[in-house]
Design a protein around this motif. Structure first.
Motif, PDB file in Angstrom:
ATOM      1  N   ASN A 249       0.832  -1.202  -0.032  1.00  0.00           N
ATOM      2  CA  ASN A 249      -0.076   0.008  -0.051  1.00  0.00           C
ATOM      3  C   ASN A 249       0.901   1.152   0.034  1.00  0.00           C
ATOM      4  O   ASN A 249       0.201   2.286   0.097  1.00  0.00           O
ATOM      5  CB  ASN A 249      -0.993  -0.143   1.253  1.00  0.00           C
ATOM      6  CG  ASN A 249      -2.032  -0.845   1.163  1.00  0.00           C
ATOM      7  OD1 ASN A 249      -2.697  -1.180  -0.154  1.00  0.00           O
ATOM      8  ND2 ASN A 249      -2.446  -1.570   2.059  1.00  0.00           N
ATOM      9  N   ASN A 250       2.172   1.043  -0.095  1.00  0.00           N
ATOM     10  CA  ASN A 250       3.139   2.205  -0.186  1.00  0.00           C
ATOM     11  C   ASN A 250       2.916   3.296   0.930  1.00  0.00           C
ATOM     12  O   ASN A 250       2.860   4.491   0.736  1.00  0.00           O
ATOM     13  CB  ASN A 250       2.976   2.907  -1.449  1.00  0.00           C
ATOM     14  CG  ASN A 250       3.075   2.009  -2.492  1.00  0.00           C
ATOM     15  OD1 ASN A 250       4.321   1.552  -2.879  1.00  0.00           O
ATOM     16  ND2 ASN A 250       2.179   1.712  -3.417  1.00  0.00           N
ATOM     17  N   ARG A 251       2.851   2.502   2.233  1.00  0.00           N
ATOM     18  CA  ARG A 251       2.518   3.456   3.245  1.00  0.00           C
ATOM     19  C   ARG A 251       3.285   2.980   4.629  1.00  0.00           C
ATOM     20  O   ARG A 251       3.582   1.815   4.780  1.00  0.00           O
ATOM     21  CB  ARG A 251       1.230   3.732   3.400  1.00  0.00           C
ATOM     22  CG  ARG A 251       0.414   2.582   3.774  1.00  0.00           C
ATOM     23  CD  ARG A 251      -1.247   2.863   3.933  1.00  0.00           C
ATOM     24  NE  ARG A 251      -1.772   1.592   4.414  1.00  0.00           N
ATOM     25  CZ  ARG A 251      -3.440   1.566   4.672  1.00  0.00           C
ATOM     26  NH1 ARG A 251      -3.949   2.664   4.543  1.00  0.00           N
ATOM     27  NH2 ARG A 251      -3.508   0.418   5.085  1.00  0.00           N
ATOM     28  N   VAL A 270      -0.852   8.061   9.137  1.00  0.00           N
ATOM     29  CA  VAL A 270      -0.300   7.231   8.121  1.00  0.00           C
ATOM     30  C   VAL A 270       0.844   8.039   7.382  1.00  0.00           C
ATOM     31  O   VAL A 270       0.623   9.617   7.223  1.00  0.00           O
ATOM     32  CB  VAL A 270      -1.367   6.948   6.874  1.00  0.00           C
ATOM     33  CG1 VAL A 270      -2.214   8.272   6.504  1.00  0.00           C
ATOM     34  CG2 VAL A 270      -0.733   6.387   5.789  1.00  0.00           C
ATOM     35  N   GLY A 272       3.229   8.647   3.833  1.00  0.00           N
ATOM     36  CA  GLY A 272       3.461   8.109   2.542  1.00  0.00           C
ATOM     37  C   GLY A 272       2.310   8.289   1.594  1.00  0.00           C
ATOM     38  O   GLY A 272       2.027   8.236   0.531  1.00  0.00           O
ATOM     39  N   GLN A 273       1.137   8.578   2.446  1.00  0.00           N
ATOM     40  CA  GLN A 273      -0.336   8.808   1.794  1.00  0.00           C
ATOM     41  C   GLN A 273      -0.828   9.987   2.372  1.00  0.00           C
ATOM     42  O   GLN A 273      -0.785  10.214   3.704  1.00  0.00           O
ATOM     43  CB  GLN A 273      -1.013   7.580   1.757  1.00  0.00           C
ATOM     44  CG  GLN A 273      -0.451   6.346   1.213  1.00  0.00           C
ATOM     45  CD  GLN A 273      -0.346   6.538  -0.358  1.00  0.00           C
ATOM     46  OE1 GLN A 273      -1.023   7.243  -1.016  1.00  0.00           O
ATOM     47  NE2 GLN A 273       0.529   5.584  -0.629  1.00  0.00           N
ATOM     48  N   ARG A 279      -3.176   4.701  -1.887  1.00  0.00           N
ATOM     49  CA  ARG A 279      -1.979   3.858  -1.993  1.00  0.00           C
ATOM     50  C   ARG A 279      -1.023   4.164  -3.116  1.00  0.00           C
ATOM     51  O   ARG A 279      -0.465   3.232  -3.560  1.00  0.00           O
ATOM     52  CB  ARG A 279      -2.541   2.279  -2.020  1.00  0.00           C
ATOM     53  CG  ARG A 279      -3.436   1.671  -3.122  1.00  0.00           C
ATOM     54  CD  ARG A 279      -4.021   0.426  -3.298  1.00  0.00           C
ATOM     55  NE  ARG A 279      -2.874  -0.456  -2.884  1.00  0.00           N
ATOM     56  CZ  ARG A 279      -2.489  -1.113  -4.175  1.00  0.00           C
ATOM     57  NH1 ARG A 279      -2.782  -0.518  -5.455  1.00  0.00           N
ATOM     58  NH2 ARG A 279      -1.118  -1.692  -4.239  1.00  0.00           N
ATOM     59  N   GLN A 287       5.826  10.708  -0.331  1.00  0.00           N
ATOM     60  CA  GLN A 287       5.420   9.578  -0.936  1.00  0.00           C
ATOM     61  C   GLN A 287       6.188   8.606  -0.674  1.00  0.00           C
ATOM     62  O   GLN A 287       7.611   8.770  -0.267  1.00  0.00           O
ATOM     63  CB  GLN A 287       5.144   9.732  -2.486  1.00  0.00           C
ATOM     64  CG  GLN A 287       4.133  10.860  -2.893  1.00  0.00           C
ATOM     65  CD  GLN A 287       4.109  10.738  -4.298  1.00  0.00           C
ATOM     66  OE1 GLN A 287       4.962  11.461  -5.156  1.00  0.00           O
ATOM     67  NE2 GLN A 287       2.958  10.614  -5.141  1.00  0.00           N
ATOM     68  N   THR A 321      -0.054  12.869  10.035  1.00  0.00           N
ATOM     69  CA  THR A 321      -0.529  12.429   8.684  1.00  0.00           C
ATOM     70  C   THR A 321      -0.116  12.848   7.344  1.00  0.00           C
ATOM     71  O   THR A 321      -0.469  14.365   7.289  1.00  0.00           O
ATOM     72  CB  THR A 321      -1.947  11.995   8.568  1.00  0.00           C
ATOM     73  OG1 THR A 321      -2.102  11.055   9.547  1.00  0.00           O
ATOM     74  CG2 THR A 321      -2.559  11.493   7.456  1.00  0.00           C
ATOM     75  N   GLY A 322       0.483  12.217   6.369  1.00  0.00           N
ATOM     76  CA  GLY A 322       0.920  12.950   5.235  1.00  0.00           C
ATOM     77  C   GLY A 322       2.185  13.800   5.145  1.00  0.00           C
ATOM     78  O   GLY A 322       2.384  14.194   4.009  1.00  0.00           O
TER      79      GLY A 322
END
Length: 813
Positions: A249-251, A270, A272-273, A279, A287, A321-322
């Motif tokens: 999920n690239n996270r 989270v 990466g997202q 994802r 990212q 997040t992010g």
């Protein structure tokens, strides 16, 4: 009939079944019933659940993909992710270092035993296709049940040990993180799970179907393996929050520690997202692409390995997040795999896929590399650092764990923890996993070529996993046994790369060949054929029933030869695929093979990497114009017996095929990537298919000789009538015995599946895999039994188990 089948179900039941579990129980096949399309006996593996290579033992590994060390004792306790055997081995390093290799395994996680058990979730054969077998708190999955190539598939994971000696494991192919409370001192059953709603769950993002698209993630789901990315890592921060690298999920997710001390099963942050339902992969600092490992330094800074971005990034708190990464620690590293903190607080260790290990000082803003050494190619997953400062790395290419000791001149490899010599243990009762091999049956022996030539007496009375009566070993890579056939005189014909050996059965360990056909072979009318020991060599053979002629495929010469009088005065009198004795190009150099994807099609006189050869009951010759992994014309050719001259006066070239089972049919151009055909007494043809075609079930043709006289390549005349029920890897060889029992050799899963009379007259073939009675039928039966008026027939616990079997049978009668 119904009562008999139901009694069989009861007699085979070995575990507790409640009414609510009936549908799930019936998803598995019923073995041992003659006349159906499920295999009944399996040779080469312990039972139908196993597909692991060779014999599994506690002192050898198969594709290890990570190691972690619990340093609460000295020098520590190591946990090795043995991905090919779907298990974790626990080793006491104090005991290990004090004895000669191999290290003794103290505990096994994921399997009931360290010997002969290695299935993903205790069933790697995908017997419940298309539904995955459920996982449990006692299982692991490193190589999934749908794998095409057992010896090449693997997984890497980055485990973690906390201060209480709790082991945290990203269970890669089950898409979950498991928590084990000090396995060396308690038990090997997981205590908690993240990423799934319970221990039985194992789907990517909760809902992915087999071979389906990856669903969008949530704040509580995991998916460690994506379409173009993968990664699985876990760690805790100083506050006790759980962090998971969710590579598919690239996270990276944070699961917060709650007031009661437990860790939430729902993430609150989270990286990466931008949110929990995205994802997307990327290279920007906000990212990720395949995060695979996580560690915190003493300052609370989070380091993240991104395997597919070839970098290690770091995030300084506070975390939001992010948020973008604070910076990149390492860039340009080749597929970084693992992270670990140094035992002496010097910094963080990093390892890449090609064995480069680096130690980075992270104690100040001026982060720099302070040590580096090379291990070996094929290192992956977490690396272990024991309390003495030794670095332990797992190598999936060499199936071992290496110890590197610190010296004044750097780090030196001074110990291998396990036996060398490749994956698992080579024994006679467990088959090798060759890319090519053979199976045949004489009147009284089953014979399998898995590079060795093994034989079993009394094939009608074999049991699962039975050891052979004997075998001939392979001498080296150029003297291995390959495709094998028999004739009416019970002679055994087998290829050994550059020669053909003929034995008289029954075989014994002292049997000697009746004759050996070696290079060069004379050609009718002059000249000779050279049979060399190139990689492809002689891969296929088929003697006529009387042994007067022998057909062989010279795969790398793109031709099939017929040898007349092979037992007495061998001479080549027919060459298929070429127009001259010197011709040796794929499709004679005129048409590229299909894997060139240019749409051109070879005509019926051409060959390209021909492999297996067989005769049907009518004397028609079949050639698989295809060879692993994806070479050749991806088709099967039939040559009618009446078109093959008996005793030509001069050599014959390029006889056209009578029928083609073609490749060039949309939407699946790989439809006829067929291996060795086999024919029963009614001339029903059974063929295994290359899994690259995405066709994983053996197919059958009720009349393979049907041909359109106006179009011998008509696909409608080449469509199968149905398929067997078992899921296959590489079903490269097949044969029927004289009683019409079928033997299918799934080489890459190391097993021969035996079907008792699958096409018998009292059991007509069905094109869809289904039990003889429906799940609803049996469910209704159970329900009727439970509500039967006579309480004497009613189980007091409302559940049906082995103890109730007699009452049910009495009620049925």
């Amino acid at each position: 009939m119904f009562r008999r089948l139901f009694k069989t179900v009861l007699s085979l039941a070995v575990f507790f079944i409640s009414v609510s579990q009936v549908d799930q129980a019936l998803a598995s096949p019923i073995r041992g019933i003659s006349g159906d399309l499920w295999a009944d006996i399996e040779i080469g593996e312990r039972d139908f659940t196993e597909i692991s290579a060779r014999e599994i033992v506690p002192y050898k590994l198969n594709e290890p993909g990570g190691i972690i060390v619990d340093r609460s004792t000295s020098p520590g306790r190591a946990y090795i992710w043995d991905s090919g055997n779907n298990r974790i081995l626990g080793v006491d390093l104090n005991r290990c270092y004090g004895q000669d290799p191999p290290c003794q395994t103290e505990i096994v996680i994921g399997q009931p035993s360290g010997s002969d058990y290695g299935a993903c979730n205790l069933d790697s054969s995908f017997q419940t296709y298309p539904n995955r077998p459920p996982s449990s708190a006692s299982t692991l999955c490193g190589v999934p049940e749908w794998t095409q190539t057992v010896l090449e598939d693997k997984s890497f994971t980055n485990m973690y040990i906390d201060n209480a000696s709790t082991l945290w494991v990203p269970d890669f192919r089950n898409n979950r993180v498991l928590k084990y409370l000090s396995p060396f001192t308690t038990d090997v059953v997981a205590d908690e799970v993240w990423g799934q709603s319970d221990f039985s769950g194992n789907r990517c993002n909760f809902t992915q179907e087999y071979n389906g698209d990856i669903p969008q993630p949530t704040n509580s789901s995991l998916c460690f393996f994506g379409i173009s990315t993968a990664g699985a890592g876990v760690t805790l921060d100083q506050a006790g929050n759980l962090w998971i690298a969710d590579g598919g999920n690239n996270r990276v997710l944070r699961f917060p520690k709650q007031i009661d001390g437990s860790i939430s099963k729902t993430a609150d942050l989270v990286l990466g997202q931008p949110d929990f339902t995205s994802r997307q992969e990327g290279t920007s600092l906000n990212q990720m692409k395949g995060p695979a490992a996580l560690r915190f330094d003493s300052n609370g800074i989070l380091y993240v390995v991104e395997t597919y971005n070839n970098r290690v990034t770091f995030f300084a708190p506070p975390f939001v997040t992010g948020m973008p990464a604070t910076d990149i620690l390492i860039s340009g590293i080749s597929n970084p795999q693992g992270l670990e903190t140094d035992a002496n607080g010097k910094g963080i260790w990093v390892i890449d896929l090609f064995g480069k290990v680096q130690l980075w000082d992270t104690s100040s803003t001026n982060r720099q590399m302070i040590a580096q050494f090379d291990t070996a190619n094929g290192t992956a997953g977490s690396l272990g650092i024991d309390s003495l400062g030794n670095v332990l790395v797992s190598t999936y290419l060499n199936h071992n764990v290496y110890r590197f000791a610190p010296t004044a001149d750097g780090y030196v490899r001074d110990r291998d923890l396990f036996y060398p010599g490749g994956y698992n243990l080579s024994t006679a009762r467990r088959l090798e996993h060759p890319s090519w091999g053979g199976v045949t049956v004489t009147d009284n022996q089953l014979i399998i070529a898995d590079s060795r030539l093994l034989f079993w007496d009394n094939p009608q009375n074999l049991t699962n996993g039975q050891a052979p009566a004997g075998f001939f070993p392979s001498k080296n890579d150029k003297e291995i046994f390959l495709q094998t056939k028999t004739d009416a005189a019970n002679r055994v014909w087998t290829t050994r790369v550059a020669e053909i050996l003929v034995y008289q059965s029954p075989l014994t360990t002292t049997s000697q060949p009746l004759t050996t056909i070696k290079s060069p072979v004379p050609v009718l009318g002059g000249g000779e054929v050279v049979i060399d020991d190139a990689f492809y060599g002689v891969r296929g053979l088929a003697p006529t029933i009387d042994g007067k002629y022998l057909w062989i495929s010279q795969t790398d010469q793109h031709r099939v030869l017929r040898i007349r009088d092979p037992l007495t005065n061998p001479v080549v009198d027919i060459i298929l695929g070429q127009l001259s004795l010197t011709g040796n190009q794929c499709n004679r150099g005129q048409i590229p093979a299909p894997n060139a994807y240019n749409g051109q099609v070879a005509d019926l006189t051409m060959l390209c990497y021909p492999g297996a050869i067989s005769f049907d009951q009518k004397g028609n010759l079949y050639i698989s114009d295809h060879f692993p992994e994806t070479a050749g014309n991806w088709r099967l050719l039939m040559f009618a017996s009446e078109n093959i001259p008996t005793n030509p006066l001069s050599i014959q070239f390029a006889i056209p095929a009578t029928k083609e089972f073609p490749w060039n049919r949309t939407p699946n151009p790989y439809t006829h990537m067929i291996f060795e055909p086999a024919f029963n007494s009614a001339n029903i043809m059974v063929v295994g298919l290359n899994p690259v075609s995405s066709k994983r079930f053996v197919e059958y043709y009720l009349d393979p000789t049907k041909v359109n006289p106006n179009n011998p390549s008509d696909y409608d005349y080449a469509a199968p009538d149905g398929q067997l029920n078992d899921y296959y890897g590489w079903p490269i060889a097949a044969t029927f015995d004289k009683l019409d029992n079928l033997y299918m050799y799934d080489a890459n899963r190391g097993k021969v599946l035996i079907y008792k009379h699958p096409f018998s007259s009292n059991s007509s073939p069905t094109p869809t895999p289904s039990p003889a009675f429906s799940a609803q039928d049996l469910k209704n039966l159970f329900l009727n039994y439970l509500t039967f008026a006579d309480s004497g027939f009613r189980p007091v616990d409302q559940k049906v188990n082995m103890l109730d079997g007699g009452f049910v049978i009495e009620w049925l009668n």
